[in-house]
Design an enzyme around this catalytic site. Structure first.
Site, PDB file in Angstrom:
ATOM      1  N   ALA A  71       0.807  -1.226   0.000  1.00 23.68           N
ATOM      2  CA  ALA A  71       0.000   0.000   0.000  1.00 23.68           C
ATOM      3  C   ALA A  71       0.837   1.272   0.000  1.00 23.68           C
ATOM      4  O   ALA A  71       0.287   2.366   0.066  1.00 23.68           O
ATOM      5  CB  ALA A  71      -0.940   0.003   1.217  1.00 23.68           C
TER       6      ALA A  71
ATOM      7  N   SER B 116       2.431   2.652  -2.400  1.00 22.85           N
ATOM      8  CA  SER B 116       2.277   3.431  -3.624  1.00 22.85           C
ATOM      9  C   SER B 116       1.551   2.590  -4.663  1.00 22.85           C
ATOM     10  O   SER B 116       1.129   1.464  -4.393  1.00 22.85           O
ATOM     11  CB  SER B 116       3.654   3.863  -4.166  1.00 22.85           C
ATOM     12  OG  SER B 116       4.445   2.721  -4.478  1.00 22.85           O
ATOM     13  N   GLY B 117       1.404   3.140  -5.861  1.00 19.53           N
ATOM     14  CA  GLY B 117       0.884   2.391  -6.990  1.00 19.53           C
ATOM     15  C   GLY B 117      -0.524   1.865  -6.802  1.00 19.53           C
ATOM     16  O   GLY B 117      -1.404   2.536  -6.241  1.00 19.53           O
ATOM     17  N   ILE B 118      -0.737   0.637  -7.268  1.00 17.51           N
ATOM     18  CA  ILE B 118      -2.057   0.008  -7.224  1.00 17.51           C
ATOM     19  C   ILE B 118      -2.578  -0.075  -5.795  1.00 17.51           C
ATOM     20  O   ILE B 118      -3.754   0.192  -5.528  1.00 17.51           O
ATOM     21  CB  ILE B 118      -2.002  -1.399  -7.848  1.00 17.51           C
ATOM     22  CG1 ILE B 118      -1.738  -1.318  -9.347  1.00 17.51           C
ATOM     23  CG2 ILE B 118      -3.305  -2.156  -7.588  1.00 17.51           C
ATOM     24  CD1 ILE B 118      -1.493  -2.663  -9.983  1.00 17.51           C
TER      25      ILE B 118
ATOM     26  N   SER C 259       0.241 -11.471 -12.677  1.00 17.00           N
ATOM     27  CA  SER C 259       0.691 -10.765 -13.873  1.00 17.00           C
ATOM     28  C   SER C 259       0.593 -11.691 -15.074  1.00 17.00           C
ATOM     29  O   SER C 259       0.734 -12.914 -14.946  1.00 17.00           O
ATOM     30  CB  SER C 259       2.135 -10.295 -13.723  1.00 17.00           C
ATOM     31  OG  SER C 259       2.664  -9.842 -14.958  1.00 17.00           O
TER      32      SER C 259
ATOM     33  N   TYR D  88      10.737 -13.615 -12.176  1.00 16.65           N
ATOM     34  CA  TYR D  88       9.544 -12.832 -11.879  1.00 16.65           C
ATOM     35  C   TYR D  88       8.291 -13.548 -12.404  1.00 16.65           C
ATOM     36  O   TYR D  88       7.293 -13.681 -11.684  1.00 16.65           O
ATOM     37  CB  TYR D  88       9.659 -11.444 -12.512  1.00 16.65           C
ATOM     38  CG  TYR D  88       8.395 -10.625 -12.408  1.00 16.65           C
ATOM     39  CD1 TYR D  88       8.010 -10.072 -11.198  1.00 16.65           C
ATOM     40  CD2 TYR D  88       7.577 -10.423 -13.519  1.00 16.65           C
ATOM     41  CE1 TYR D  88       6.842  -9.326 -11.094  1.00 16.65           C
ATOM     42  CE2 TYR D  88       6.416  -9.678 -13.423  1.00 16.65           C
ATOM     43  CZ  TYR D  88       6.046  -9.137 -12.215  1.00 16.65           C
ATOM     44  OH  TYR D  88       4.890  -8.413 -12.114  1.00 16.65           O
TER      45      TYR D  88
END
Length: 301
Positions: free
Chosen positions: A38, A40-42, A159, A185
């Site tokens: 939490a 930053s970003g999504i 992803s 990844y």
């Protein structure tokens, strides 16, 4: 071994118009939402939307300044945890359990990608620990509270890169051969799908579990990787990426859709049924990953 793992027919998956279009969420008073990643970003974008809809939000992040600033904005207390340290995850889970009598949504959103092989203080490859193992541990420690909350949902950010991964239960820390950061990844994002499907089988009837590809989001994600740094920076970012708010929309949709059972165990590519790596359908592999992960973090399988 390629038995279909999801409990829902992917053909039944439908979007939630209000959240997919960026409109207002249904009112969420009385609901508690825990969001990892939490800072930053999504994660930050989703936390703001959940709070605006009336939910009690628990922002869990690594960066004290950014997570603290978001928590102050929302009028709540942050929970700090660096997912490269499993003891941080254990402490964070204890804080969440002390604070939250119920957990309606656990948004497993923390993640990252790293250009070189690095070993954490816990002895694991860093990408594997941050993207899968820490998420597995956090969910395991909160599982009893989730199952005690009617209609609880576990939503994990995966992803489309999962299609490039390959899970080897005998080499989860990627010690064999040359280290290729993007493949590692992708493997961890495939592990997110396998984790979701095994979790769905294990908590079926008490809670639901789903995962999703958010799109290519223009955030600070992957700042340590030369490849991601190029893709996520101008001028390419203006063409190839979407905003964090747009990337959070599938998470918001999954958290508020009225029929979560239809996406229980499912992988979505944003709002539509996704086509994950073929290994995602391997039930024995999902079970094996669960059991190996439980042994690594010291929780019952």
């Amino acid at each position: 071994m390629a038995e279909r793992a999801a409990s829902a027919d992917p053909g039944e998956v439908s979007s939630t118009p209000s959240t997919s279009s960026g409109g207002a969420l249904p009112r969420l008073e009385g609901r508690t939402v825990v969001v990892s990643g939490a800072s930053s970003g999504i994660g930050a974008a989703a936390a703001r939307r959940f709070a605006a809809a009336g939910a009690t939000v628990v922002p869990l992040g690594r960066d004290p300044q950014r997570t603290g600033a978001l928590a102050a904005e929302l009028g709540v207390e942050p929970v700090l945890a660096d997912f490269t340290r499993l003891d941080d995850v254990r402490r964070a889970a204890s804080e969440v359990l002390e604070r939250c009598e119920r957990i309606d949504v656990l948004a497993n959103n923390a993640g990252g990608t790293f250009p070189q092989r690095t070993t954490t203080v816990d002895g694991h490859e860093k990408t594997f620990q941050v993207n899968h193992l820490a998420t597995f541990l956090l969910t395991a420690l909160l599982r009893e509270r989730l199952e005690a909350t009617p209609g609880a949902r576990v939503i994990t950010t995966s992803s489309r890169a999962n299609s490039f991964g390959r899970v080897d239960l005998d080499d989860l820390d990627s010690t064999a051969g040359a280290y290729r950061s993007f493949k590692v990844y992708g493997t961890t994002k495939l592990e997110n799908v396998l984790f979701t499907r095994e979790l769905s089988r294990r908590i079926g009837g008490t809670a639901t579990a789903s995962c999703f590809h958010p799109g290519v989001v223009g955030t600070a994600f992957g700042a340590d990787s030369p490849l991601f740094r190029v893709l996520y920076s101008p001028p390419l970012s203006r063409v190839l990426t979407i905003t964090a708010e747009e990337g959070a929309a599938p998470l918001l949709a999954l958290a508020t859709r009225p029929d979560p059972e239809t996406v229980d165990g499912a992988y979505l590519d944003r709002f539509a049924p996704g086509r994950p790596n073929r290994q995602a359908d391997d039930v024995a592999l999902a079970r094996g990953l669960w059991e190996r992960s439980a042994a690594m973090v010291g929780v019952p399988a």
